[in-house]
Write an enzyme that holds these catalytic residues in place. Structure first.
Site, PDB file in Angstrom:
ATOM      1  N   GLY A   5       0.836  -1.194   0.000  1.00  0.00           N
ATOM      2  CA  GLY A   5       0.000   0.000   0.000  1.00  0.00           C
ATOM      3  C   GLY A   5       0.871   1.244   0.000  1.00  0.00           C
ATOM      4  O   GLY A   5       2.095   1.168   0.168  1.00  0.00           O
ATOM      5  N   LEU A   6       0.257   2.375  -0.185  1.00  0.00           N
ATOM      6  CA  LEU A   6       0.980   3.634  -0.230  1.00  0.00           C
ATOM      7  C   LEU A   6       1.647   3.966   1.112  1.00  0.00           C
ATOM      8  O   LEU A   6       1.235   3.468   2.161  1.00  0.00           O
ATOM      9  CB  LEU A   6       0.017   4.769  -0.586  1.00  0.00           C
ATOM     10  CG  LEU A   6      -0.561   4.768  -2.007  1.00  0.00           C
ATOM     11  CD1 LEU A   6      -1.687   5.792  -2.098  1.00  0.00           C
ATOM     12  CD2 LEU A   6       0.523   5.053  -3.039  1.00  0.00           C
ATOM     13  N   SER A   7       2.641   4.816   1.052  1.00  0.00           N
ATOM     14  CA  SER A   7       3.241   5.344   2.271  1.00  0.00           C
ATOM     15  C   SER A   7       2.157   6.072   3.065  1.00  0.00           C
ATOM     16  O   SER A   7       1.394   6.867   2.513  1.00  0.00           O
ATOM     17  CB  SER A   7       4.370   6.319   1.918  1.00  0.00           C
ATOM     18  OG  SER A   7       4.925   6.892   3.083  1.00  0.00           O
ATOM     19  N   GLY A   8       2.070   5.776   4.353  1.00  0.00           N
ATOM     20  CA  GLY A   8       1.057   6.416   5.189  1.00  0.00           C
ATOM     21  C   GLY A   8      -0.261   5.671   5.235  1.00  0.00           C
ATOM     22  O   GLY A   8      -1.190   6.098   5.932  1.00  0.00           O
ATOM     23  N   SER A  14       6.073  -1.806  -2.034  1.00  0.00           N
ATOM     24  CA  SER A  14       6.140  -2.758  -3.161  1.00  0.00           C
ATOM     25  C   SER A  14       5.178  -2.339  -4.278  1.00  0.00           C
ATOM     26  O   SER A  14       4.166  -2.994  -4.511  1.00  0.00           O
ATOM     27  CB  SER A  14       5.866  -4.189  -2.691  1.00  0.00           C
ATOM     28  OG  SER A  14       4.762  -4.306  -1.835  1.00  0.00           O
TER      29      SER A  14
END
Length: 201
Positions: A33-36, A107
Protein backbone atom coordinates in the site's frame (compact mmCIF):
# COMPACT_ATOMS: atom_id res chain seq x y z
CA UNK A 1 22.80 -16.70 -12.16
CA UNK A 2 23.27 -20.03 -10.39
CA UNK A 3 26.78 -21.07 -9.39
CA UNK A 4 27.35 -24.67 -10.48
CA UNK A 5 29.79 -25.17 -7.59
CA UNK A 6 27.04 -24.75 -5.01
CA UNK A 7 25.01 -27.61 -3.55
CA UNK A 8 21.68 -27.28 -1.76
CA UNK A 9 21.70 -28.88 1.69
CA UNK A 10 18.36 -29.98 3.10
CA UNK A 11 17.68 -29.11 6.73
CA UNK A 12 17.50 -31.92 9.27
CA UNK A 13 14.33 -30.43 10.75
CA UNK A 14 11.62 -29.94 8.16
CA UNK A 15 9.12 -27.12 7.83
CA UNK A 16 6.25 -29.51 8.55
CA UNK A 17 7.95 -30.74 11.72
CA UNK A 18 8.39 -27.19 12.98
CA UNK A 19 4.75 -26.39 12.22
CA UNK A 20 3.56 -29.53 13.98
CA UNK A 21 5.51 -28.72 17.13
CA UNK A 22 4.27 -25.13 17.17
CA UNK A 23 0.68 -26.17 16.41
CA UNK A 24 0.22 -23.49 13.77
CA UNK A 25 1.21 -23.14 10.14
CA UNK A 26 3.54 -20.54 8.67
CA UNK A 27 3.13 -18.05 5.85
CA UNK A 28 4.01 -14.63 4.53
CA UNK A 29 1.47 -11.85 4.90
CA UNK A 30 2.59 -9.33 2.31
CA UNK A 31 1.20 -5.90 3.24
CA UNK A 32 1.31 -3.55 0.26
CA UNK A 33 0.00 0.00 0.00
CA UNK A 34 0.98 3.63 -0.23
CA UNK A 35 3.24 5.34 2.27
CA UNK A 36 1.06 6.42 5.19
CA UNK A 37 -1.61 3.79 4.53
CA UNK A 38 -0.90 2.08 7.84
CA UNK A 39 1.15 -0.95 6.80
CA UNK A 40 3.72 -0.76 9.59
CA UNK A 41 1.13 0.13 12.23
CA UNK A 42 -1.05 -2.84 11.31
CA UNK A 43 1.90 -5.20 10.88
CA UNK A 44 3.18 -4.48 14.38
CA UNK A 45 -0.29 -4.59 15.94
CA UNK A 46 -0.85 -8.00 14.34
CA UNK A 47 2.57 -9.17 15.46
CA UNK A 48 1.81 -8.17 19.05
CA UNK A 49 -1.51 -10.03 18.98
CA UNK A 50 0.04 -13.21 17.59
CA UNK A 51 2.92 -13.01 20.08
CA UNK A 52 0.45 -12.63 22.93
CA UNK A 53 -1.18 -15.89 21.82
CA UNK A 54 2.11 -17.78 21.66
CA UNK A 55 2.31 -17.82 17.85
CA UNK A 56 5.73 -17.56 16.25
CA UNK A 57 5.80 -14.31 14.24
CA UNK A 58 8.10 -11.61 12.89
CA UNK A 59 7.77 -8.27 11.10
CA UNK A 60 9.94 -7.23 8.16
CA UNK A 61 9.54 -3.46 7.77
CA UNK A 62 10.56 -1.50 4.70
CA UNK A 63 12.45 1.29 6.45
CA UNK A 64 14.22 -1.09 8.83
CA UNK A 65 15.40 -3.38 6.04
CA UNK A 66 16.88 -0.42 4.17
CA UNK A 67 19.01 0.38 7.23
CA UNK A 68 20.85 -2.92 6.87
CA UNK A 69 20.24 -5.68 4.33
CA UNK A 70 19.19 -3.29 1.56
CA UNK A 71 21.21 -0.24 2.57
CA UNK A 72 22.95 -0.35 -0.82
CA UNK A 73 19.71 0.15 -2.78
CA UNK A 74 18.11 3.39 -3.91
CA UNK A 75 14.63 4.07 -5.22
CA UNK A 76 15.02 3.59 -8.95
CA UNK A 77 12.70 1.04 -10.53
CA UNK A 78 15.60 -1.45 -10.76
CA UNK A 79 16.53 -0.98 -7.10
CA UNK A 80 12.90 -1.25 -5.98
CA UNK A 81 12.64 -4.57 -7.83
CA UNK A 82 15.82 -5.88 -6.19
CA UNK A 83 14.59 -4.66 -2.80
CA UNK A 84 11.44 -6.75 -3.13
CA UNK A 85 13.30 -9.77 -4.51
CA UNK A 86 15.60 -9.85 -1.47
CA UNK A 87 12.71 -9.46 0.94
CA UNK A 88 10.92 -12.34 -0.74
CA UNK A 89 13.94 -14.57 -0.20
CA UNK A 90 14.18 -13.57 3.47
CA UNK A 91 10.45 -14.15 3.94
CA UNK A 92 10.84 -17.66 2.50
CA UNK A 93 13.42 -18.46 5.17
CA UNK A 94 11.05 -17.31 7.89
CA UNK A 95 8.22 -19.43 6.48
CA UNK A 96 10.57 -22.42 6.36
CA UNK A 97 11.34 -21.84 10.05
CA UNK A 98 7.65 -22.13 10.88
CA UNK A 99 7.11 -18.41 11.38
CA UNK A 100 4.24 -16.17 10.31
CA UNK A 101 6.15 -13.29 8.75
CA UNK A 102 4.42 -9.96 8.15
CA UNK A 103 6.07 -7.71 5.58
CA UNK A 104 5.31 -4.00 5.39
CA UNK A 105 6.57 -2.68 2.04
CA UNK A 106 5.05 -0.27 -0.44
CA UNK A 107 6.14 -2.76 -3.16
CA UNK A 108 4.54 -0.61 -5.86
CA UNK A 109 4.89 -2.90 -8.88
CA UNK A 110 2.51 -5.81 -9.48
CA UNK A 111 5.12 -7.80 -11.40
CA UNK A 112 7.51 -7.71 -8.44
CA UNK A 113 4.85 -8.89 -6.02
CA UNK A 114 3.82 -11.64 -8.42
CA UNK A 115 7.44 -12.81 -8.70
CA UNK A 116 7.64 -13.11 -4.94
CA UNK A 117 4.37 -15.06 -4.78
CA UNK A 118 5.73 -17.57 -7.29
CA UNK A 119 8.53 -18.49 -4.90
CA UNK A 120 6.09 -19.85 -2.32
CA UNK A 121 4.05 -23.02 -2.11
CA UNK A 122 0.27 -22.91 -2.10
CA UNK A 123 -1.23 -21.27 0.99
CA UNK A 124 2.10 -19.77 2.05
CA UNK A 125 1.85 -16.27 0.54
CA UNK A 126 -1.03 -13.85 1.00
CA UNK A 127 -1.09 -10.41 -0.58
CA UNK A 128 -2.91 -8.01 1.71
CA UNK A 129 -3.76 -4.65 0.20
CA UNK A 130 -3.76 -1.89 2.81
CA UNK A 131 -6.06 0.36 0.82
CA UNK A 132 -6.09 4.03 1.69
CA UNK A 133 -6.76 6.97 -0.68
CA UNK A 134 -3.75 9.09 -1.60
CA UNK A 135 -5.43 12.19 -0.16
CA UNK A 136 -5.80 10.50 3.23
CA UNK A 137 -2.21 9.23 3.16
CA UNK A 138 -1.02 12.76 2.41
CA UNK A 139 -3.17 14.11 5.20
CA UNK A 140 -1.57 11.70 7.66
CA UNK A 141 1.96 12.00 6.22
CA UNK A 142 3.60 10.90 9.52
CA UNK A 143 7.13 11.20 8.11
CA UNK A 144 6.46 14.39 6.08
CA UNK A 145 7.54 12.47 2.97
CA UNK A 146 4.68 13.60 0.75
CA UNK A 147 5.37 17.17 1.73
CA UNK A 148 9.03 16.78 0.72
CA UNK A 149 8.08 14.98 -2.50
CA UNK A 150 5.67 17.76 -3.47
CA UNK A 151 8.52 20.26 -3.01
CA UNK A 152 10.79 18.14 -5.20
CA UNK A 153 13.12 17.21 -2.34
CA UNK A 154 12.42 13.48 -2.80
CA UNK A 155 12.50 11.95 -6.28
CA UNK A 156 10.74 8.78 -7.47
CA UNK A 157 8.27 8.93 -4.60
CA UNK A 158 5.40 6.47 -4.96
CA UNK A 159 2.08 8.17 -5.57
CA UNK A 160 3.66 11.47 -6.58
CA UNK A 161 6.20 10.99 -9.39
CA UNK A 162 6.43 7.20 -9.34
CA UNK A 163 3.42 4.91 -9.89
CA UNK A 164 1.71 2.55 -7.48
CA UNK A 165 -0.01 -0.45 -9.04
CA UNK A 166 -2.79 -1.67 -6.71
CA UNK A 167 -3.30 -5.44 -6.54
CA UNK A 168 -5.98 -6.59 -8.98
CA UNK A 169 -6.82 -9.70 -6.98
CA UNK A 170 -5.47 -9.36 -3.42
CA UNK A 171 -6.10 -12.17 -1.00
CA UNK A 172 -7.47 -9.61 1.45
CA UNK A 173 -8.18 -5.88 1.32
CA UNK A 174 -8.10 -3.72 4.44
CA UNK A 175 -9.60 -0.23 4.10
CA UNK A 176 -7.43 1.48 6.66
CA UNK A 177 -9.29 4.78 6.19
CA UNK A 178 -12.52 3.12 7.33
CA UNK A 179 -11.42 0.59 9.95
CA UNK A 180 -9.79 1.12 13.31
CA UNK A 181 -6.57 -0.76 13.99
CA UNK A 182 -8.49 -3.18 16.22
CA UNK A 183 -11.12 -3.83 13.54
CA UNK A 184 -8.47 -4.41 10.90
CA UNK A 185 -6.58 -6.88 13.08
CA UNK A 186 -9.80 -8.77 13.76
CA UNK A 187 -10.35 -9.12 10.01
CA UNK A 188 -6.81 -10.36 9.42
CA UNK A 189 -6.99 -12.89 12.25
CA UNK A 190 -10.29 -14.16 10.90
CA UNK A 191 -8.67 -14.54 7.48
CA UNK A 192 -5.77 -16.53 8.99
CA UNK A 193 -8.25 -18.84 10.68
CA UNK A 194 -10.16 -19.34 7.41
CA UNK A 195 -6.92 -20.26 5.68
CA UNK A 196 -6.14 -22.70 8.54
CA UNK A 197 -2.87 -20.93 9.30
CA UNK A 198 -3.86 -20.53 12.94
CA UNK A 199 -6.52 -22.06 15.11
CA UNK A 200 -9.33 -20.03 16.61
CA UNK A 201 -7.91 -17.62 19.17
Amino acid sequence: MTNCNLTWHDAVITKDERRSKQQHSSCTLWFTGLSGSGKSTLANALSAKLFEKGIKEYVLDGDNIRHGLNADLGFTEKDRTENIRRIGEVAKLFVDSGTIVVTAFISPFSADRDCVREQFASNEFFEIFIDCPLAECEKRDPKKLYEKARRGEIKNFTGIDSPYEPPKHPDLTIRSDRLSVEEAITEILSFLQQQQIIKEL
